[in-house]
Design an enzyme around this catalytic site. Structure first.
Site, PDB file in Angstrom:
ATOM      1  N   GLU A  11       0.823  -1.209   0.000  1.00  0.00           N
ATOM      2  CA  GLU A  11       0.000   0.000   0.000  1.00  0.00           C
ATOM      3  C   GLU A  11       0.858   1.261   0.000  1.00  0.00           C
ATOM      4  OE1 GLU A  11      -2.533  -3.309   0.977  1.00  0.00           O
ATOM      5  OE2 GLU A  11      -0.607  -2.662   1.836  1.00  0.00           O
ATOM      6  N   HIS A  18      -8.499  -6.159  10.420  1.00  0.00           N
ATOM      7  CA  HIS A  18      -9.151  -6.020   9.114  1.00  0.00           C
ATOM      8  C   HIS A  18     -10.550  -5.388   9.243  1.00  0.00           C
ATOM      9  CE1 HIS A  18      -6.001  -8.897   8.286  1.00  0.00           C
ATOM     10  NE2 HIS A  18      -6.235  -8.827   6.989  1.00  0.00           N
TER      11      HIS A  18
END
Length: 331
Positions: free
Chosen positions: A61, A130
């Protein structure tokens, strides 16, 4: 019959239409191309538009968000997919210290028209790392915009607005909503030929007179169910206000609703500490304190990391019954 499509289909339609409209729109992220996206939001777009418009990235990312921000400074309009919004922390410096600040630091000479999108929700038993809902964090930084659609209609119209915006837009979806269907008109049914919703406009999803239930994202669905129960079982008319965008914030619609009903509850799947509801509650009491007949209330996720156990996670998140109980306490 009105056309009904899923939330994921609505986002896909917006991406497809914007890729067709503007040659500078590019979709990038992990598995967005050949694999059709982790949640199949980009299904079929790589087959249609090819490698130049749908770009698979490495699992980094920091790398691909940084690349997208750099590209946006040069005129590209990247739409970056995070497989989970929880992974924004890996690209924290790129998003917050570069993307959000570049227009200000350049004296308005450099824009950063990037959209970062993906699911930001709990309730799917994927664990604490998550299941973040960072809309309050993203909205804290001047220079960025934050969008949280609650349904397919809004998801399509807001995505198109986000892609055309010249500032970084954090677009937060919900895996719990991807497969749900709503009425979304086709473009040939619309007077302007497209579904486009400007950022910064809240929407009253249900009219009411006794209490305002204010929310964003999936919590709007919880509020609509709570409003139904309040009406059918308790004779209380609840108005449901969907923020749609956290920043820019439509303060007028919120205040008009509360001035009408004189009671308010903010409902969110975010944690309570420094949450969106805290900001909204303060704004209401600061601006229209004399209109209130009861203290502004909040219903949030329990203040703990997301619980992995499905039965426990289900009660960690706001439910319609909790909203109803809170409403009965002030009505």
């Amino acid at each position: 019959m009105p056309r009904r499509i899923t939330y994921r289909d609505a986002v896909r339609e917006a991406l497809d239409e914007e890729i067709a409209r503007d040659p500078m729109v590019v979709v990038m992220g992990e598995e967005v191309a050949q694999y059709n996206g982790a949640y199949k939001v980009t299904q079929g777009l790589w087959d249609k538009w090819g490698d130049k418009r749908l770009v698979d990235t490495p699992i980094s990312e920091a790398g691909f968000i940084g690349m997208g921000i750099g590209a946006s400074m040069l005129g590209v309009r990247p739409v970056m997919e995070l497989m989970f919004w929880s992974f924004y922390t890996v690209a924290w410096d790129q998003i917050v210290n570069n993307g959000a600040m570049v227009r200000y630091m350049s004296g308005g000479k450099i824009n950063c028209p990037i959209v970062i999108r993906g699911p930001a929700n709990g309730g799917t038993s994927v664990g604490a790392t998550h299941s973040h809902t960072p809309e309050n964090i993203m909205a804290n930084f001047p220079g960025m915009k934050c969008v949280c659609p609650s349904n397919a209609y809004d998801a399509k119209g807001l995505m198109k607005a986000a892609i055309r915006d010249n500032d970084p837009v954090m677009f937060m979806e919900s895996t719990k909503l991807y497969g749900e269907e709503w009425e979304v008109p086709s473009n040939d049914e619309l007077p302007n030929g497209e579904l486009f919703i400007p950022l910064g406009l809240a929407d009253v999803k249900r009219e009411g007179t006794d209490i305002s239930l204010i929310a964003h994202g999936k919590a709007v669905i919880t509020c609509l169910e709570a409003a139904r129960i309040l009406e059918e079982e308790h004779g209380i008319s609840a108005e449901v206000v969907d923020l749609r965008t956290i920043r820019p914030l439509d303060e007028d619609t919120i205040l008009e609703s509360v001035a009408k009903t004189h009671r308010a509850i903010y409902v969110e799947e975010n944690k309570p500490y420094c949450g969106i509801g805290a900001q909204i509650a303060y704004m209401i009491q600061e601006r229209i304190f004399d209109e209130l007949d009861a203290p502004v209330q909040r219903v949030c996720s329990l203040d703990a990391p997301a619980i992995y156990s499905p039965p426990l996670e289900a009660i960690q998140l706001p439910t319609a019954d909790v909203v109803v109980a809170k409403a009965l306490g002030i009505c």
